[in-house]
Scaffold this active site. Structure first.
Site, PDB file in Angstrom:
ATOM      1  N   LYS A 126     -29.434  99.760  67.437  1.00  0.00           N
ATOM      2  CA  LYS A 126     -29.458  99.013  66.345  1.00  0.00           C
ATOM      3  C   LYS A 126     -28.609  99.481  65.609  1.00  0.00           C
ATOM      4  O   LYS A 126     -27.606 100.213  65.953  1.00  0.00           O
ATOM      5  CB  LYS A 126     -30.464  98.994  65.449  1.00  0.00           C
ATOM      6  CG  LYS A 126     -30.560  97.292  64.599  1.00  0.00           C
ATOM      7  CD  LYS A 126     -31.151  96.233  65.664  1.00  0.00           C
ATOM      8  CE  LYS A 126     -31.103  94.565  65.490  1.00  0.00           C
ATOM      9  NZ  LYS A 126     -31.506  93.504  65.220  1.00  0.00           N
ATOM     10  N   ASP A 166     -27.580  89.334  65.460  1.00  0.00           N
ATOM     11  CA  ASP A 166     -29.080  89.715  64.391  1.00  0.00           C
ATOM     12  C   ASP A 166     -28.647  88.828  62.993  1.00  0.00           C
ATOM     13  O   ASP A 166     -27.463  88.214  63.578  1.00  0.00           O
ATOM     14  CB  ASP A 166     -29.095  90.962  64.427  1.00  0.00           C
ATOM     15  CG  ASP A 166     -30.647  91.315  63.337  1.00  0.00           C
ATOM     16  OD1 ASP A 166     -31.484  91.186  64.572  1.00  0.00           O
ATOM     17  OD2 ASP A 166     -30.679  91.916  62.266  1.00  0.00           O
TER      18      ASP A 166
HETATM   19  P1  NDP Z   1     -29.627  84.328  60.386  1.00  0.00           P
HETATM   20  O1  NDP Z   1     -28.807  85.179  59.927  1.00  0.00           O
HETATM   21  O2  NDP Z   1     -29.399  83.464  61.424  1.00  0.00           O
HETATM   22  O3  NDP Z   1     -30.788  83.999  60.193  1.00  0.00           O
HETATM   23  C1  NDP Z   1     -31.332  84.842  58.892  1.00  0.00           C
HETATM   24  C2  NDP Z   1     -32.326  83.772  57.905  1.00  0.00           C
HETATM   25  O4  NDP Z   1     -32.889  84.071  56.826  1.00  0.00           O
HETATM   26  C3  NDP Z   1     -31.491  82.875  57.342  1.00  0.00           C
HETATM   27  O5  NDP Z   1     -32.225  81.725  56.569  1.00  0.00           O
HETATM   28  C4  NDP Z   1     -31.111  83.792  55.754  1.00  0.00           C
HETATM   29  O6  NDP Z   1     -30.864  82.313  54.154  1.00  0.00           O
HETATM   30  C5  NDP Z   1     -32.486  84.453  55.511  1.00  0.00           C
HETATM   31  N1  NDP Z   1     -32.339  85.718  55.068  1.00  0.00           N
HETATM   32  C6  NDP Z   1     -31.573  86.828  55.641  1.00  0.00           C
HETATM   33  N2  NDP Z   1     -31.769  87.689  54.950  1.00  0.00           N
HETATM   34  C7  NDP Z   1     -32.798  87.315  53.887  1.00  0.00           C
HETATM   35  C8  NDP Z   1     -33.245  87.893  52.506  1.00  0.00           C
HETATM   36  N3  NDP Z   1     -33.222  89.390  52.478  1.00  0.00           N
HETATM   37  N4  NDP Z   1     -33.839  86.889  51.631  1.00  0.00           N
HETATM   38  C9  NDP Z   1     -34.357  86.316  51.855  1.00  0.00           C
HETATM   39  N5  NDP Z   1     -34.108  85.289  52.737  1.00  0.00           N
HETATM   40  C10 NDP Z   1     -33.143  85.666  53.818  1.00  0.00           C
HETATM   41  O7  NDP Z   1     -30.659  85.209  61.214  1.00  0.00           O
HETATM   42  P2  NDP Z   1     -31.708  85.589  62.538  1.00  0.00           P
HETATM   43  O8  NDP Z   1     -32.139  84.116  62.478  1.00  0.00           O
HETATM   44  O9  NDP Z   1     -30.761  85.996  63.884  1.00  0.00           O
HETATM   45  O10 NDP Z   1     -32.201  86.329  62.226  1.00  0.00           O
HETATM   46  C11 NDP Z   1     -33.616  86.206  61.738  1.00  0.00           C
HETATM   47  C12 NDP Z   1     -34.557  87.471  61.915  1.00  0.00           C
HETATM   48  O11 NDP Z   1     -34.898  87.458  63.164  1.00  0.00           O
HETATM   49  C13 NDP Z   1     -34.269  88.597  61.321  1.00  0.00           C
HETATM   50  O12 NDP Z   1     -35.514  89.572  61.521  1.00  0.00           O
HETATM   51  C14 NDP Z   1     -33.801  89.787  62.854  1.00  0.00           C
HETATM   52  O13 NDP Z   1     -33.761  90.731  62.698  1.00  0.00           O
HETATM   53  C15 NDP Z   1     -34.707  88.956  63.675  1.00  0.00           C
HETATM   54  N6  NDP Z   1     -34.160  88.773  65.443  1.00  0.00           N
HETATM   55  C16 NDP Z   1     -33.256  88.310  65.077  1.00  0.00           C
HETATM   56  C17 NDP Z   1     -33.046  87.996  67.142  1.00  0.00           C
HETATM   57  C18 NDP Z   1     -31.736  86.927  67.266  1.00  0.00           C
HETATM   58  O14 NDP Z   1     -32.068  87.294  68.578  1.00  0.00           O
HETATM   59  N7  NDP Z   1     -31.095  86.643  66.685  1.00  0.00           N
HETATM   60  C19 NDP Z   1     -34.048  88.615  67.787  1.00  0.00           C
HETATM   61  C20 NDP Z   1     -34.824  89.210  67.267  1.00  0.00           C
HETATM   62  C21 NDP Z   1     -35.156  89.141  66.017  1.00  0.00           C
HETATM   63  P3  NDP Z   1     -29.643  82.471  53.967  1.00  0.00           P
HETATM   64  O15 NDP Z   1     -29.234  81.212  54.981  1.00  0.00           O
HETATM   65  O16 NDP Z   1     -29.320  82.556  53.050  1.00  0.00           O
HETATM   66  O17 NDP Z   1     -28.675  83.697  54.786  1.00  0.00           O
HETATM   67  O1  2IT Z   2     -34.400  92.359  67.041  1.00  0.00           O
HETATM   68  C1  2IT Z   2     -33.678  91.841  68.146  1.00  0.00           C
HETATM   69  O2  2IT Z   2     -34.263  92.021  68.873  1.00  0.00           O
HETATM   70  C2  2IT Z   2     -32.064  91.034  68.625  1.00  0.00           C
HETATM   71  N1  2IT Z   2     -31.610  91.172  67.120  1.00  0.00           N
HETATM   72  C3  2IT Z   2     -31.967  91.022  69.850  1.00  0.00           C
HETATM   73  C4  2IT Z   2     -31.276  91.803  70.123  1.00  0.00           C
HETATM   74  C5  2IT Z   2     -30.051  91.916  71.916  1.00  0.00           C
HETATM   75  O3  2IT Z   2     -30.053  92.895  72.403  1.00  0.00           O
HETATM   76  O4  2IT Z   2     -30.308  90.714  71.690  1.00  0.00           O
END
Ligand code: NDP
Ligand code: 2IT
Length: 444
Positions: A126, A166
């Site tokens: 990561k 992420d």
């Molecule tokens: P994005 O940046 O697309 O979206 C994140 C969302 O969460 C936004 O709505 C953001 O609000 C909100 N957010 C982020 N930080 C905070 C905080 N500290 N307090 C409140 N709200 C918060 O990220 P993802 O959708 O990609 O990721 C979301 C989660 O999913 C994370 O935990 C990530 O690690 C996990 N994840 C992501 C994957 C991926 O493929 N993208 C895969 C597996 C897990 P705002 O719009 O105001 O910033």
């Molecule tokens: O938390 C996660 O699994 C991710 N942000 C996706 C990682 C990836 O390599 O696609």
């Protein structure tokens, strides 16, 4: 003292001021107790737990860039290469002001077991930076991404370490980083996933984490005698995972009534309008107030509050530790039957325990959100064979992977007399494969 307790104590002492890392290690090691006890002598002699909780290596570097006023800004970049016993390091890059080494280590540690659960050959890693993409111009984002990759490119490669998106890192950032990698290293390789479709990206990667979350949730519900159709769902977050989780939940006949962002949340009893949400968040990169302003049925509230709304299914899809004990109590009191984590570690240890004690079906993030990284591994396969698969082909592989993950963790829980404890099941199933590979590869 038991081997698990000894290692927990050692991890906390050796990694001070990293509470999220401690939390992730505690959750995993506590639920591995029956496996460790069954093999204690050999694991102890091999120092298996000491090795699996210590990253292979970690990089921390300066990221200087110039803002639109000509001012030099300095951020800190990280990449933690945690464990490559079953494949090249794989895991996303988080761009958020809260990022520090402990957060990247918790995410990298979780990634080891998640990636193992996918059944695909990927190790755990990561990275990220405390850079805040909010309010930055495209040029500033590019300047940051180019500077970040100028250093990161020394440590990654298609066969060594393959970063992805992420929080704060989407297709735009991956594009700028890919361009800079190519420019410096001079090779065209699948060094990043989540790429644009015209330069090696995979169809369905954008949707994969959210869709995968629903495929696993649907299977978990089915195997416990419930149908997702007609259920009311609360989602938190409004980013990549939340948007496509909402879309798939609605395609499967459920109604999603909430989303949130870092400043507030929306309650929309008629069901979230996904096209409007995408316009507000993906195109305009605006606040949820704009969603509420354009949608008469929606109420906007400042602060947090999603879990106070009555629902059958809760899908936390924003960030770590966003579902607390009081939220778990509210969900149980409102009759919630299932919680599945789209985000990484969104539920605190106490809240998880409370939900499980109250018979709420609980799917931990390392299983429930594994569809994103699994599809990243499918992107790596397509890059290696220099071919692109159709959306349907990738989506159907993703469905199979998520259904298999659920059955693997269900079986692992049953094998150790913990039927229905999917946290234990996921940790055990994820750990077994990595532990076997580590033992087979000797002391390294
Ligand atoms: P994005 O940046 O697309 O979206 C994140 C969302 O969460 C936004 O709505 C953001 O609000 C909100 N957010 C982020 N930080 C905070 C905080 N500290 N307090 C409140 N709200 C918060 O990220 P993802 O959708 O990609 O990721 C979301 C989660 O999913 C994370 O935990 C990530 O690690 C996990 N994840 C992501 C994957 C991926 O493929 N993208 C895969 C597996 C897990 P705002 O719009 O105001 O910033
Ligand atoms: O938390 C996660 O699994 C991710 N942000 C996706 C990682 C990836 O390599 O696609």
């Amino acid at each position: 003292m038991s081997y698990v307790d000894e290692v927990l104590e050692r991890v906390i002492a050796k990694n001070p001021a990293e509470p999220e890392f401690h939390q992730a290690v505690k959750e995993v090691l506590n639920s591995l107790r029956p496996v460790i006890e069954a093999n204690e002598e050999v694991y102890r002699k091999e120092a298996l737990l000491e090795r699996i909780t210590e990253p292979d290596r970690q990089f921390k570097f300066r990221v200087p860039w110039v803002d639109d006023k000509g001012q030099v800004q300095v951020n800190t970049g990280y990449r933690v290469q945690f464990n490559n016993s079953i494949g090249p390091y794989k895991g996303g890059l988080r761009l958020h002001p809260s990022v520090n080494l402990g957060i990247i280590k918790f995410l990298g540690f979780e990634q080891i077991f998640k990636n193992s659960l996918t059944g695909l050959p990927i190790g755990g890693g990561k990275g990220g930076s405390d850079f805040d993409p909010k309010g930055k111009s495209d040029r500033e984002i590019m300047a940051f991404c180019q500077s970040f990759m100028t250093e990161l490119c020394k440590y990654i490669g298609a066969d060594t370490d393959v970063p992805a998106g992420d929080i704060g890192t989407g297709a735009r950032e991956i594009g700028y980083m890919f361009g800079q990698f190519k420019r410096i290293r001079g090779t065209y390789e699948g060094v990043l996933t989540g790429k644009g479709l015209s330069y090696g990206g995979s169809l369905a990667r954008t949707e994969a984490t959210g869709y995968g979350l629903l495929y696993l949730t649907e299977e978990m519900l089915k195997c416990n005698g419930h149908d997702i159709k007609g259920k009311t769902v609360c989602v938190s977050g409004s980013g990549n995972v939340a948007i496509y989780a909402t879309q798939k939940a609605q395609q499967l006949g459920a109604k999603v009534v909430t989303v949130s962002d870092s400043t507030g949340w929306v309650y929309d009893p008629e069901g979230i309008d996904v096209d409007l949400l995408k316009e507000v968040k993906e195109v305009k990169r605006a606040r949820l107030t704009e969603y509420a302003a354009a949608r008469p049925s929606a109420e906007y509230h400042e602060g947090r509050g999603v879990w106070s709304i009555k629902c059958d299914i809760a899908l936390p899809c924003a960030t770590q530790n966003e579902l607390l004990l009081d939220d778990a109590k509210a969900l149980v009191a409102n009759g919630c039957i299932a919680v599945a984590e789209g985000a990484n570690m969104p539920t605190t240890l106490e809240a998880t325990e409370y939900l499980q004690q109250n018979k709420v079906l609980f799917a931990p993030g390392k299983a429930a959100n594994a569809g994103g990284v699994a599809t990243s591994a499918l992107e790596m396969s397509q890059n290696s064979e220099r071919l692109s698969w159709t959306f349907e082909e990738v989506d159907s592989k993703l469905q199979n992977i998520m259904v298999n993950i659920f059955h693997n963790l269900d079986d692992a829980a049953k094998r150790y007399g913990k039927e229905g404890d999917y946290v234990a099941g996921a940790n055990i199933a994820g750990f077994e494969k990595v532990a076997n590979a580590m033992m087979a590869q000797g002391v390294c």
